[in-house]
Scaffold this motif. Structure first.
Motif, short mmCIF file in Angstrom:
data_model
loop_
_atom_site.label_atom_id
_atom_site.label_comp_id
_atom_site.label_asym_id
_atom_site.label_seq_id
_atom_site.Cartn_x
_atom_site.Cartn_y
_atom_site.Cartn_z
N ASN A 151 11.10 25.28 38.53
CA ASN A 151 10.99 24.42 39.70
C ASN A 151 9.60 24.40 40.31
N GLU A 152 8.76 25.36 39.93
CA GLU A 152 7.34 25.25 40.29
C GLU A 152 6.67 24.19 39.41
N VAL A 153 7.06 24.11 38.16
CA VAL A 153 6.56 23.03 37.29
C VAL A 153 7.07 21.69 37.82
N ASN A 154 8.33 21.65 38.21
CA ASN A 154 8.92 20.42 38.75
C ASN A 154 8.16 19.95 39.99
N ALA A 155 7.83 20.89 40.89
CA ALA A 155 7.14 20.54 42.12
C ALA A 155 5.72 20.06 41.88
N SER A 156 5.21 20.30 40.68
CA SER A 156 3.84 19.91 40.32
C SER A 156 3.79 18.66 39.47
N LEU A 157 4.84 17.84 39.53
CA LEU A 157 4.95 16.62 38.71
C LEU A 157 4.90 16.95 37.23
N GLY A 158 5.51 18.09 36.87
CA GLY A 158 5.59 18.48 35.47
C GLY A 158 6.84 17.92 34.82
N ARG A 159 6.97 18.16 33.51
CA ARG A 159 8.11 17.65 32.75
C ARG A 159 9.22 18.71 32.73
N VAL A 160 10.42 18.29 33.16
CA VAL A 160 11.58 19.18 33.20
C VAL A 160 12.79 18.44 32.64
N VAL A 161 13.91 19.14 32.58
CA VAL A 161 15.18 18.53 32.19
C VAL A 161 16.07 18.47 33.43
N THR A 162 16.51 17.29 33.80
CA THR A 162 17.45 17.18 34.91
C THR A 162 18.74 17.88 34.50
N ALA A 163 19.20 18.83 35.33
CA ALA A 163 20.35 19.64 34.92
C ALA A 163 21.18 20.10 36.12
N PRO A 164 21.89 19.23 36.83
CA PRO A 164 21.99 17.79 36.56
C PRO A 164 20.91 16.98 37.27
N THR A 165 20.07 17.65 38.12
CA THR A 165 19.01 16.97 38.85
C THR A 165 17.71 17.72 38.65
N ASN A 166 16.62 17.13 39.09
CA ASN A 166 15.34 17.83 39.03
C ASN A 166 15.28 18.97 40.02
N GLY A 167 15.81 18.74 41.22
CA GLY A 167 15.77 19.78 42.24
C GLY A 167 16.55 21.02 41.86
N SER A 168 17.49 20.88 40.93
CA SER A 168 18.29 22.02 40.47
C SER A 168 18.03 22.32 39.00
N ALA A 169 16.87 21.90 38.50
CA ALA A 169 16.58 21.98 37.06
C ALA A 169 16.39 23.40 36.55
N GLY A 170 16.19 24.38 37.45
CA GLY A 170 15.91 25.73 37.00
C GLY A 170 17.12 26.58 36.69
N VAL A 171 18.29 26.21 37.20
CA VAL A 171 19.47 27.07 37.08
C VAL A 171 19.93 27.21 35.63
N ILE A 172 20.16 26.10 34.96
CA ILE A 172 20.71 26.15 33.61
C ILE A 172 19.76 26.80 32.61
N PRO A 173 18.47 26.44 32.56
CA PRO A 173 17.59 27.15 31.64
C PRO A 173 17.48 28.63 31.94
N ALA A 174 17.52 29.01 33.22
CA ALA A 174 17.42 30.43 33.59
C ALA A 174 18.62 31.22 33.09
N VAL A 175 19.82 30.64 33.23
CA VAL A 175 21.04 31.34 32.80
C VAL A 175 21.12 31.37 31.28
N LEU A 176 20.74 30.28 30.61
CA LEU A 176 20.74 30.27 29.16
C LEU A 176 19.70 31.26 28.61
N MET A 177 18.55 31.31 29.24
CA MET A 177 17.52 32.26 28.83
C MET A 177 18.01 33.69 29.04
#
Length: 474
Positions: free
Chosen positions: A288-314
């Protein structure tokens, strides 16, 4: 009924917001395609764009104006090099001209041609209207709604087939969690197997695997970039990136060269409880720091919540199962995508409509259910884990300071990821027959809560922390 693919729920795009950045960007793309279909694209000399409701109130902080420029310029959020975004926008602002649809130059001054209107239009809180002129004569006037997660609908086609895929194309049409549970009982299949059969009605196995790999690689690269980038986030709040500092302390002296080597390296680190909490939080913060910097992320299900799913999968891949492979990634994302689609059908994934419970709450529920299946849970336990995660996000408000997807949004991803892991463990130790609240009931309660929630707490930055904390305090 909607037929929602997991690839509708997990979309690659540019931050900071799926509803306020990716949605308007896609709306501009769709408008250009509509103009071409109506044979009025050629010859347009100028454009006016009106933003309404939440898109207007927090549009500056969410880079809505930048997204509009990029969409009208014919750029693709999935593939545009991130380094080209600012120069392209700066050029349009400087010369007051745009390469419309990446085809021909037209006059366009973002300062006067993008208009921020505070009033709300009836259908949805996120509305955007495009007007096209040919020598000052208006030749097109179309309104779109960004309904969350990068989903967009055109006003004239709100109830038309262009915006709704008919569910009969799926061998297992699913509107509610109970239907999904029933299919699993009847077929003795896992949730991921049911979802895979539905996806096969839309894509070949090779196409499904290729797209899931692209999604995971984007998530992994996003975490890697976030953990290796220090400094201050843009936007004026002067928020210091924390993932870099956390990561430096956690990784120690271990070395690596690529994101995949990095993943293997983390598996060698200490795994006491506190370190696990820190790693999971670090993964979520990094995205979400990448997201806040106009970086490329995966909506999961949104950009504002994009960090949860990759963090848990990781977490699963570097802590729980060092032998985890693409098979596990695929299984996780199939389940997560389906859980998210059920929330979208039964409630909302738009913070402008439902507050942050619709973003972090849904992402935590998606991750909890997906992790539960990977850890050997039954379909009933998967749904129980999703219910537990959402139950403890009900009523969560969306009140970003300064209209930026930073405070409290970035930290909330870390909290949502930890809650997801906790919910999965609770479900795995529970007998689903003793569950008092089914997932469908919590989805219904979430939607009722959303409708009752004051608009100040729905991504307008007119209440809560957004007014309780002055920008001068930051």
């Amino acid at each position: 009924m909607e037929c929602i693919s997991i690839f509708d729920m997990l979309k690659i795009g540019i931050g900071p917001s799926s509803s306020h950045t990716l949605g308007p960007w896609r709306a501009a793309e769709r408008w250009i395609n509509h103009l071409k279909k109506e044979d009025v694209f050629e010859g347009i000399t100028s454009i006016k764009v009106d933003l309404y409701g939440s898109l207007s109130l927090t549009g500056k902080g969410h880079a809505t104006d930048l997204a509009v420029i990029l969409g009208l310029a014919g750029q693709d959020p999935e593939y545009i090099p991130v380094t080209e975004i600012q120069p392209l926008v700066a050029e349009v602002k400087s010369i007051h001209k745009m390469m419309f649809g990446n085809s021909y130059l037209i006059d366009f001054n973002p300062t006067s041609d993008i208009i921020f209107n505070k009033e709300f239009l009836p259908f949805h809180a996120n509305a955007i209207k495009f007007r096209a002129f040919k020598n000052e004569k208006k030749i097109a006037n179309d309104t779109y709604y960004s309904i969350g997660g990068g989903f967009v609908v055109r006003e004239e086609l709100i109830h038309a087939k262009e915006n709704i895929k008919i569910h009969k194309t799926f061998p297992f049409p699913i509107q509610k969690a109970k239907e999904l549970e029933t299919y699993c009982k009847e077929t003795q299949l896992k949730i991921s197997d049911i979802v895979l059969e539905n996806e096969r009605s839309l894509k070949t196995d090779d196409e499904i695997d290729a797209e899931i790999k692209r999604i995971w690689n984007t998530m992994l690269e996003c975490m890697y970039i976030g953990c290796h980038t220090e400094g201050t986030l843009p936007g004026g709040l002067n928020v210091r990136r924390r993932a870099f500092d956390m990561h430096e302390k956690l990784k120690g002296d271990l070395s690596y060269q690529t994101p995949k080597e990095w993943l293997q390296t983390i598996r060698k680190t200490e795994v006491k409880f506190r370190q696990i909490l820190k790693w999971v939080s670090c993964f979520a913060l990094s995205v979400n720091e990448v997201n806040a910097s106009l970086g490329r992320v995966v909506t999961a299900p949104t950009n504002g919540s994009a960090g949860v799913i990759p963090a848990v999968l990781m977490y699963y891949m570097v802590i729980e199962n060092h032998e985890a492979s693409f098979k596990d990634i695929k299984q996780f994302l199939l389940v997560a995508g389906e859980i998210g689609s059920i929330f979208k059908k039964g409630a909302t994934i738009s913070a402008a409509m439902g507050g942050c419970q619709a973003e972090i709450g849904v992402s935590s529920a998606m991750a909890a259910g997906a992790l539960t299946e990977l850890l050997g849970g039954t379909p009933e336990q998967v749904l129980m884990a999703s219910e537990i995660a959402m139950e403890h996000h009900l009523g969560l408000t969306c009140d970003p300071i300064g209209g930026l997807v930073q405070i409290p949004c970035i930290e909330r991803n870390a909290m949502g990821a930890i809650k997801a892991i906790n919910a999965a463990e609770l479900a795995l130790e529970s007998d689903y027959l003793n569950a008092k609240v089914p997932l469908d009931k919590v989805i219904s309660s979430m939607w009722e809560t959303a409708k009752d929630m004051n608009s100040k707490y729905k991504e307008t930055s007119e209440g809560g922390l957004a007014v309780g904390v002055n920008l001068s305090d930051c």
